[in-house]
Design a protein around this motif. Structure first.
Motif, short mmCIF file in Angstrom:
data_model
loop_
_atom_site.label_atom_id
_atom_site.label_comp_id
_atom_site.label_asym_id
_atom_site.label_seq_id
_atom_site.Cartn_x
_atom_site.Cartn_y
_atom_site.Cartn_z
N ALA A 1 75.12 38.40 -26.62
CA ALA A 1 75.19 39.86 -26.71
C ALA A 1 74.60 40.50 -25.46
O ALA A 1 75.17 41.46 -24.92
N VAL A 2 73.47 39.98 -24.97
CA VAL A 2 72.85 40.53 -23.77
C VAL A 2 73.77 40.40 -22.58
O VAL A 2 73.98 41.33 -21.80
N GLY A 3 74.36 39.21 -22.42
CA GLY A 3 75.29 38.99 -21.31
C GLY A 3 76.52 39.86 -21.41
O GLY A 3 77.01 40.38 -20.40
N ASN A 4 77.02 40.05 -22.64
CA ASN A 4 78.20 40.89 -22.83
C ASN A 4 77.91 42.35 -22.52
O ASN A 4 78.72 43.04 -21.89
N GLY B 1 80.28 23.75 -21.51
CA GLY B 1 78.97 23.61 -20.89
C GLY B 1 78.50 24.86 -20.19
O GLY B 1 77.62 24.80 -19.32
N MET B 2 79.04 26.03 -20.56
CA MET B 2 78.62 27.30 -19.98
C MET B 2 77.51 27.91 -20.81
O MET B 2 77.50 27.76 -22.04
N SER B 3 76.59 28.60 -20.17
CA SER B 3 75.55 29.31 -20.89
C SER B 3 76.13 30.52 -21.60
O SER B 3 77.17 31.06 -21.18
N GLY B 4 75.47 30.95 -22.69
CA GLY B 4 75.96 32.12 -23.42
C GLY B 4 75.97 33.36 -22.56
O GLY B 4 76.88 34.18 -22.63
N LEU B 5 74.94 33.50 -21.71
CA LEU B 5 74.87 34.67 -20.83
C LEU B 5 76.02 34.69 -19.84
O LEU B 5 76.68 35.71 -19.64
N LEU B 6 76.31 33.53 -19.23
CA LEU B 6 77.36 33.46 -18.22
C LEU B 6 78.73 33.75 -18.83
O LEU B 6 79.53 34.49 -18.28
N PHE B 7 78.98 33.17 -20.01
CA PHE B 7 80.26 33.41 -20.67
C PHE B 7 80.38 34.86 -21.10
O PHE B 7 81.43 35.49 -20.95
N GLY C 1 66.24 37.04 -18.94
CA GLY C 1 65.96 36.17 -17.81
C GLY C 1 66.36 36.80 -16.50
O GLY C 1 66.73 37.97 -16.43
N ALA C 2 66.31 35.98 -15.46
CA ALA C 2 66.64 36.46 -14.12
C ALA C 2 68.08 36.94 -14.04
O ALA C 2 68.38 37.95 -13.39
N ALA C 3 68.99 36.24 -14.72
CA ALA C 3 70.40 36.62 -14.68
C ALA C 3 70.63 37.96 -15.35
O ALA C 3 71.48 38.76 -14.91
N ASP C 4 69.88 38.25 -16.43
CA ASP C 4 70.01 39.54 -17.11
C ASP C 4 69.63 40.69 -16.19
O ASP C 4 70.33 41.70 -16.08
N ILE C 5 68.47 40.54 -15.53
CA ILE C 5 68.00 41.58 -14.61
C ILE C 5 68.97 41.72 -13.43
O ILE C 5 69.25 42.83 -12.96
N TYR C 6 69.50 40.59 -12.99
CA TYR C 6 70.47 40.59 -11.89
C TYR C 6 71.71 41.39 -12.26
O TYR C 6 72.20 42.21 -11.47
N LEU C 7 72.24 41.17 -13.47
CA LEU C 7 73.43 41.89 -13.92
C LEU C 7 73.16 43.39 -14.06
O LEU C 7 74.01 44.22 -13.76
N THR C 8 71.95 43.73 -14.52
CA THR C 8 71.59 45.15 -14.65
C THR C 8 71.58 45.83 -13.28
O THR C 8 72.10 46.94 -13.12
N ALA C 9 70.97 45.15 -12.30
CA ALA C 9 70.94 45.70 -10.95
C ALA C 9 72.34 45.82 -10.37
O ALA C 9 72.66 46.80 -9.68
N LEU C 10 73.21 44.84 -10.66
CA LEU C 10 74.59 44.88 -10.17
C LEU C 10 75.33 46.08 -10.75
O LEU C 10 76.04 46.79 -10.03
N GLY C 11 75.17 46.32 -12.04
CA GLY C 11 75.82 47.46 -12.67
C GLY C 11 75.36 48.78 -12.07
O GLY C 11 76.16 49.69 -11.85
#
Length: 355
Positions: free
Chosen positions: A74-77, A232-238, A298-308
């Motif tokens: 949900a966070v990744g989506n 083998g993908m993480s939930g966040l990445l998918f 995690g780091a990827a969540d913060i990264y996606l937020t900054a990208l948006g």
């Protein structure tokens, strides 16, 4: 769905995506009818209905993922969806032209109201990033201060946009050339071509399409989560890539229809409005799970937020400077957004691979 083969999971995922697309078109059409019939497009409630209608897949996925305990999907989506839905403006810029020599989308959608909406999106995303740094035990009942502040900011954004659409304390010297007529038209659309539909039928179709979208959203989350495990993908990445793309289909169909009807600023507004609404779903996830969601990011969540936030700011600049040139079939701002998004996704895979 964990025991199903990959090919069957793919079929379920694609079928659910098709349902989301078809239901999204019906949601758009019936929202148009109800907007024109009831006048809700010019009121605060209309903005709420529109935001919720085009984000029903994300709502379904968030609720389903929170109930199943797989909150990373949900966070990744949500965060990946904000970045990807901003890229939807690139699609509208390229494929939504009504004439061969048409100016770029941000040139035609000349309105300071859109700048206000975009700035509020960035403000909400800033709170999201701040919320990831809070302690995980900072719960008050079943809520945290960050998700409450996000919801408050969203309501404030609706109020500010409503006030801006009525009047801004700026001296106007006339409408911008070839732009969509003033802000009042943007919130009160003319009768759509399918306006012969009765109000009762519009509500019925809207309800059926909403239920279909909710069901398809759950199918997307469950089949996508199972397929991600097989691959083998993480939930966040998918969630930030394939799932975000599937759930952005209503915005694409709605936006293309709005641009082709001449509502350029409405198409842009729908994207910014939806992006401002998505982080509110963190409040829903927190209520369901009973634990702080953002501090676990995690780091990827913060990264996606900054990208948006970065992609949104590029379009803020585009709306202010209104580029007239097209490069590779799109405005300069859209090209910059596309390049930044591709680079951003490459970086996301690098972060996920190192995690």
């Amino acid at each position: 769905m964990d025991g199903l083969p990959l090919w069957l999971l793919a079929v379920i995922f694609v079928a659910a995506a098709v349902v989301v697309w078809v239901a999204g078109v019906q949601l758009s059409r019936t929202t148009d009818v109800l907007d024109a019939r009831l006048g809700i497009g010019s009121a605060l409630g209309g903005l709420v209905v529109l935001a919720i209608a085009t984000n029903l897949p994300e709502i379904a996925i968030t609720v389903s993922a929170a109930i199943s305990g797989n909150i990373s999907v949900a966070v990744g989506n949500i965060l990946g969806g904000i970045a990807l839905q901003t890229v939807v403006l690139v699609i509208l810029d390229v494929f939504g032209r009504r004439a061969p020599g048409a100016r770029p989308l941000t040139y035609r959608a000349a309105s300071l109201v859109l700048v206000v909406e975009a700035v509020m999106v960035v403000a909400i995303l800033t709170v999201v990033m701040a919320g990831t740094q809070l302690p995980a035990d900072a719960l008050f009942g079943r809520l945290t201060a960050d998700v409450v502040l996000i919801a408050v900011l969203w309501v404030a954004a609706l109020v500010l946009v409503r006030r801006a659409s009525v009047a801004l304390p700026w001296q106007a010297t006339g409408a911008a050339p070839t732009s969509t007529p003033g802000p009042r038209r943007r919130r009160r659309r003319p009768e759509p071509p399918h306006a012969s539909m009765s109000t009762a039928k519009a509500w019925l179709v809207f309800t059926i399409a909403a239920l279909a979208t909710l069901g398809a959203g759950v199918a997307l989350e469950r089949s996508g989560d199972a397929a991600a495990d097989v691959l083998g993908m993480s939930g966040l990445l998918f969630g930030a890539t394939f799932l975000a793309l599937a759930t952005s289909l209503p915005e694409i169909s709605t936006g293309l229809q709005a641009v082709k009807q001449g509502d350029d600023d409405l198409a842009v507004s729908d994207i910014f409005g939806g992006n401002a609404f998505l982080p509110v779903l963190f409040l829903v996830a927190t209520l369901i799970t009973g634990r702080a969601v953002l501090p676990d990011a995690g780091a990827a969540d913060i990264y996606l937020t900054a990208l948006g936030a970065l992609l949104t700011l590029v379009y803020v600049v585009g709306l202010i400077f209104r580029p007239t040139r097209r490069v590779l079939g799109m405005g300069v701002d859209s090209l910059v957004v596309l390049v930044l998004y591709v680079i951003g996704i490459v970086g996301l895979f690098a972060i996920a691979g190192s995690g």
